[in-house]
Design a protein around this motif. Structure first.
Motif, PDB file in Angstrom:
ATOM      1  N   ALA A   1       0.842  -1.197   0.000  1.00 19.95           N
ATOM      2  CA  ALA A   1       0.000   0.000   0.000  1.00 19.95           C
ATOM      3  C   ALA A   1       0.872   1.241   0.000  1.00 19.95           C
ATOM      4  CB  ALA A   1      -0.900   0.002   1.250  1.00 19.95           C
ATOM      5  N   PRO A   2       1.075   1.849  -1.151  1.00 18.14           N
ATOM      6  CA  PRO A   2       1.905   3.052  -1.176  1.00 18.14           C
ATOM      7  C   PRO A   2       1.283   4.133  -0.288  1.00 18.14           C
ATOM      8  CG  PRO A   2       0.766   2.729  -3.272  1.00 18.14           C
ATOM      9  CD  PRO A   2       0.502   1.517  -2.444  1.00 18.14           C
ATOM     10  N   ILE A   3       2.138   4.783   0.474  1.00 16.42           N
ATOM     11  CA  ILE A   3       1.615   5.818   1.378  1.00 16.42           C
ATOM     12  C   ILE A   3       1.181   7.006   0.532  1.00 16.42           C
ATOM     13  CG2 ILE A   3       2.238   7.422   3.236  1.00 16.42           C
ATOM     14  CD1 ILE A   3       4.254   5.214   4.111  1.00 16.42           C
ATOM     15  N   GLU A   4      -0.069   7.420   0.722  1.00 16.59           N
ATOM     16  CA  GLU A   4      -0.576   8.530  -0.084  1.00 16.59           C
ATOM     17  C   GLU A   4      -0.235   9.843   0.596  1.00 16.59           C
ATOM     18  OE1 GLU A   4      -4.657   8.183  -1.119  1.00 16.59           O
ATOM     19  OE2 GLU A   4      -4.384   6.156  -1.876  1.00 16.59           O
ATOM     20  N   PRO A   5       0.124  10.856  -0.179  1.00 16.58           N
ATOM     21  CA  PRO A   5       0.401  12.140   0.467  1.00 16.58           C
ATOM     22  C   PRO A   5      -0.874  12.645   1.148  1.00 16.58           C
ATOM     23  CG  PRO A   5       0.307  12.373  -1.932  1.00 16.58           C
ATOM     24  CD  PRO A   5       0.222  10.905  -1.629  1.00 16.58           C
ATOM     25  N   ALA A   6      -0.737  13.292   2.333  1.00 18.50           N
ATOM     26  CA  ALA A   6      -1.917  13.773   3.065  1.00 18.50           C
ATOM     27  C   ALA A   6      -2.659  14.786   2.188  1.00 18.50           C
ATOM     28  CB  ALA A   6      -1.465  14.420   4.357  1.00 18.50           C
ATOM     29  N   LEU A   7      -3.990  14.659   2.166  1.00 20.68           N
ATOM     30  CA  LEU A   7      -4.792  15.610   1.392  1.00 20.68           C
ATOM     31  C   LEU A   7      -4.752  16.967   2.082  1.00 20.68           C
ATOM     32  CD1 LEU A   7      -8.038  13.549   0.718  1.00 20.68           C
ATOM     33  CD2 LEU A   7      -6.419  14.371  -0.987  1.00 20.68           C
ATOM     34  N   PRO A   8      -4.763  18.056   1.309  1.00 20.40           N
ATOM     35  CA  PRO A   8      -4.867  19.349   1.984  1.00 20.40           C
ATOM     36  C   PRO A   8      -6.221  19.435   2.693  1.00 20.40           C
ATOM     37  CG  PRO A   8      -4.998  19.592  -0.419  1.00 20.40           C
ATOM     38  CD  PRO A   8      -4.692  18.153  -0.140  1.00 20.40           C
TER      39      PRO A   8
ATOM     40  N   PHE B   1     -11.527  21.865   4.469  1.00 17.50           N
ATOM     41  CA  PHE B   1     -12.256  22.982   5.093  1.00 17.50           C
ATOM     42  C   PHE B   1     -11.501  24.300   4.878  1.00 17.50           C
ATOM     43  CE2 PHE B   1     -13.859  19.284   7.382  1.00 17.50           C
ATOM     44  CZ  PHE B   1     -15.225  19.484   7.250  1.00 17.50           C
ATOM     45  N   VAL B   2     -10.156  24.197   4.810  1.00 16.78           N
ATOM     46  CA  VAL B   2      -9.352  25.390   4.521  1.00 16.78           C
ATOM     47  C   VAL B   2      -9.607  25.802   3.072  1.00 16.78           C
ATOM     48  CG1 VAL B   2      -7.019  26.322   4.346  1.00 16.78           C
ATOM     49  CG2 VAL B   2      -7.581  24.747   6.207  1.00 16.78           C
ATOM     50  N   LEU B   3      -9.649  24.790   2.195  1.00 18.42           N
ATOM     51  CA  LEU B   3      -9.866  25.085   0.766  1.00 18.42           C
ATOM     52  C   LEU B   3     -11.225  25.741   0.536  1.00 18.42           C
ATOM     53  CD1 LEU B   3      -8.426  21.862  -0.952  1.00 18.42           C
ATOM     54  CD2 LEU B   3      -7.311  24.071  -0.590  1.00 18.42           C
TER      55      LEU B   3
ATOM     56  N   THR C   1     -11.916  15.359   9.140  1.00 13.25           N
ATOM     57  CA  THR C   1     -10.704  15.639   8.366  1.00 13.25           C
ATOM     58  C   THR C   1     -11.025  16.261   7.010  1.00 13.25           C
ATOM     59  OG1 THR C   1     -10.754  13.338   7.712  1.00 13.25           O
ATOM     60  CG2 THR C   1      -9.221  13.911   9.469  1.00 13.25           C
ATOM     61  N   GLN C   2     -12.128  15.835   6.409  1.00 10.58           N
ATOM     62  CA  GLN C   2     -12.510  16.373   5.097  1.00 10.58           C
ATOM     63  C   GLN C   2     -14.013  16.647   5.076  1.00 10.58           C
ATOM     64  OE1 GLN C   2     -10.455  17.324   2.757  1.00 10.58           O
ATOM     65  NE2 GLN C   2      -8.639  16.462   3.722  1.00 10.58           N
ATOM     66  N   PRO C   3     -14.452  17.617   4.272  1.00  8.48           N
ATOM     67  CA  PRO C   3     -15.897  17.880   4.183  1.00  8.48           C
ATOM     68  C   PRO C   3     -16.644  16.688   3.581  1.00  8.48           C
ATOM     69  CG  PRO C   3     -14.622  19.548   2.968  1.00  8.48           C
ATOM     70  CD  PRO C   3     -13.653  18.523   3.426  1.00  8.48           C
ATOM     71  N   THR C   4     -17.863  16.477   4.003  1.00  5.46           N
ATOM     72  CA  THR C   4     -18.703  15.445   3.383  1.00  5.46           C
ATOM     73  C   THR C   4     -19.246  16.016   2.066  1.00  5.46           C
ATOM     74  OG1 THR C   4     -20.707  16.230   4.452  1.00  5.46           O
ATOM     75  CG2 THR C   4     -19.417  14.586   5.662  1.00  5.46           C
ATOM     76  N   ALA C   5     -19.909  15.156   1.291  1.00  2.00           N
ATOM     77  CA  ALA C   5     -20.394  15.590  -0.033  1.00  2.00           C
ATOM     78  C   ALA C   5     -21.297  16.817   0.073  1.00  2.00           C
ATOM     79  CB  ALA C   5     -21.132  14.441  -0.710  1.00  2.00           C
ATOM     80  N   VAL C   6     -22.205  16.815   1.046  1.00  2.00           N
ATOM     81  CA  VAL C   6     -23.139  17.950   1.127  1.00  2.00           C
ATOM     82  C   VAL C   6     -22.397  19.221   1.562  1.00  2.00           C
ATOM     83  CG1 VAL C   6     -23.986  17.380   3.468  1.00  2.00           C
ATOM     84  CG2 VAL C   6     -25.379  18.746   1.960  1.00  2.00           C
ATOM     85  N   GLN C   7     -21.409  19.068   2.410  1.00  2.00           N
ATOM     86  CA  GLN C   7     -20.623  20.230   2.840  1.00  2.00           C
ATOM     87  C   GLN C   7     -19.808  20.780   1.670  1.00  2.00           C
ATOM     88  OE1 GLN C   7     -18.515  18.430   6.123  1.00  2.00           O
ATOM     89  NE2 GLN C   7     -20.352  18.346   7.378  1.00  2.00           N
ATOM     90  N   GLU C   8     -19.215  19.876   0.925  1.00  2.00           N
ATOM     91  CA  GLU C   8     -18.395  20.259  -0.230  1.00  2.00           C
ATOM     92  C   GLU C   8     -19.212  21.082  -1.236  1.00  2.00           C
ATOM     93  OE1 GLU C   8     -15.096  18.320  -0.658  1.00  2.00           O
ATOM     94  OE2 GLU C   8     -14.781  20.197  -1.742  1.00  2.00           O
ATOM     95  N   ARG C   9     -20.471  20.706  -1.403  1.00  2.00           N
ATOM     96  CA  ARG C   9     -21.275  21.392  -2.431  1.00  2.00           C
ATOM     97  C   ARG C   9     -22.032  22.590  -1.888  1.00  2.00           C
ATOM     98  NH1 ARG C   9     -24.614  17.365  -5.820  1.00  2.00           N
ATOM     99  NH2 ARG C   9     -25.240  19.332  -6.769  1.00  2.00           N
ATOM    100  N   ALA C  10     -22.540  22.467  -0.642  1.00  2.00           N
ATOM    101  CA  ALA C  10     -23.401  23.550  -0.137  1.00  2.00           C
ATOM    102  C   ALA C  10     -22.604  24.740   0.399  1.00  2.00           C
ATOM    103  CB  ALA C  10     -24.330  23.015   0.949  1.00  2.00           C
ATOM    104  N   ILE C  11     -21.460  24.483   1.048  1.00  2.00           N
ATOM    105  CA  ILE C  11     -20.744  25.591   1.704  1.00  2.00           C
ATOM    106  C   ILE C  11     -20.307  26.675   0.707  1.00  2.00           C
ATOM    107  CG2 ILE C  11     -18.691  26.218   3.067  1.00  2.00           C
ATOM    108  CD1 ILE C  11     -19.110  23.561   4.631  1.00  2.00           C
TER     109      ILE C  11
END
Ligand code: AMP
Length: 350
Positions: free
Chosen positions: A29-36, A39-41, A58-68
């Motif tokens: 399992a190659p270590i994946e670089p941490a996602l930015p 919520f900052v984005l 750690t990351q927005p959910t689908a509804v947060q990603e689209r609604a915010i």
């Protein structure tokens, strides 16, 4: 001496084993670089990003990603930095409970309230510094800072003037939303959340309402407090209707119409619901700016995906008698725990 030797050998062999294991893990399992941080984005204030991190998101959910992004003030025009001229879009969001929808409406509203508050504080500071400089230039005494009035003193009573209002159909949901809001403002100095629900002592609720910036309420008690002059809704900029299908249904529609009228000056309306049946959509549009002419819709769940485990079967019956026998057969099946039988007439139903 032998013991020491043994230990050394053990250590060296285990470290080479560890290295091998690490090699294998790298292959597997190659270590994946941490996602930015998403919520900052999204451009949220650092105080809110920190609170979200404290909650372990750690990351927005689908509804947060689209609604915010749509719920935040529209960027890109020259006046975006002037709070009074920012433009907001009305939203209608279909999203299930558990999808992260509460943070999807709380975060952008809290972000805007916080930004406005920080801007007002900076302007006040600047005005004070200017007055102090002017006084110094004239050789006068520096101006005094206004004293904070004791809010517990009845003579200083002023009705609460929240900038945002979230309506919920039940006391439990309103308490949950207020609770989520309090978690999100823990790093925001001076942003206060209050809860207004039925079945609670009035005095305590009124005391907590003072200086509230965002109020989470059930409609009945909110209108009670509004009519008795404890809360003034004329400063509400953001109205959120949670579980809008229930809020727009018969029991609440009159109260919602009153609140709609009392917050007519608002700049944004957001409705969140698991589903929007056509009749509910029609009612929702009446509450939106320009009867919903420019409302943006967001649909998160695909109902077809959600019901993928439903199997549908059709049985042909030769006669009504045959149909009844088939039904009788199925209803005797001990593997069926629950069943609903639909009939076209009352007689048939009997
Ligand atoms: P809701 O749809 O608002 O009822 O949220 C359901 C649950 O999801 C709540 O318990 C939240 O704490 C949690 N939640 C909300 N946003 C996130 C996120 N971005 N990551 C992980 N969990 C979240």
């Amino acid at each position: 001496m032998t013991d020491t030797f043994d230990v050394t050998e053990d250590l060296s062999s285990s470290s080479s084993l560890d290295l091998q294991a690490a090699d294998i893990a790298l292959d597997a399992a190659p270590i994946e670089p941490a996602l930015p941080n998403g919520f900052v984005l999204l451009g949220l204030a650092p105080e809110l990003v920190q609170a979200v991190e404290d909650l372990g998101f750690t990351q927005p959910t689908a509804v947060q990603e689209r609604a915010i992004p749509l719920a935040l003030p529209e960027m890109g025009d020259d006046q975006a930095s002037d709070a009074g001229k920012q433009r907001f879009i009305d939203l209608m969001v279909s999203s299930q409970t558990g999808s992260g929808k509460t943070a999807a409406f709380l975060l952008p509203v809290l972000h805007t309230l916080l930004t406005q508050q920080q801007q007002a504080a900076a302007e006040e500071r600047l005005a004070f510094e200017r007055a102090a400089q002017e006084a110094a230039a004239k050789g006068e005494a520096p101006p005094k800072r206004p004293k904070r009035k004791d809010p517990t003193n009845a003579r200083h009573f002023k009705p609460a003037t929240p900038g945002a209002l979230v309506l919920c159909p039940t006391r439990e949901l309103a308490q949950q939303v207020a609770h989520d809001g309090i978690d999100l403002v823990k790093h925001c100095r001076g942003l206060r959340i209050a809860n207004v629900v039925g079945g609670m002592p009035y005095q305590l609720q009124i005391a907590k309402l003072q200086n509230a910036n965002l109020v989470v309420a059930t409609p009945g008690r909110l209108l009670d407090l509004q009519r008795s002059g404890q809360i003034d809704l004329s400063q509400v900029q953001f109205l959120v209707v949670d579980e809008a299908d229930r809020m727009l249904d018969l029991g609440f529609s009159d109260d919602l119409a009153d609140i709609n009228h009392l917050t007519e000056q608002r700049r944004q309306t957001m409705m969140f619901s698991a589903t929007f049946a056509p009749r509910i959509q029609q009612l929702a549009m009446r509450v939106m700016h320009d009867n919903g002419a420019s409302v943006k819709r967001i649909q998160i769940d695909n109902p077809q995906e959600k019901h993928s485990n439903i199997k549908q079967v059709l049985f042909w019956a030769d006669t009504p008698q045959h149909k009844r026998l088939l039904l009788d057969h199925w209803l005797r099946d001990s593997k069926i725990d629950q069943a609903i039988v639909f009939a076209s007439t009352q007689v048939e139903c009997d």
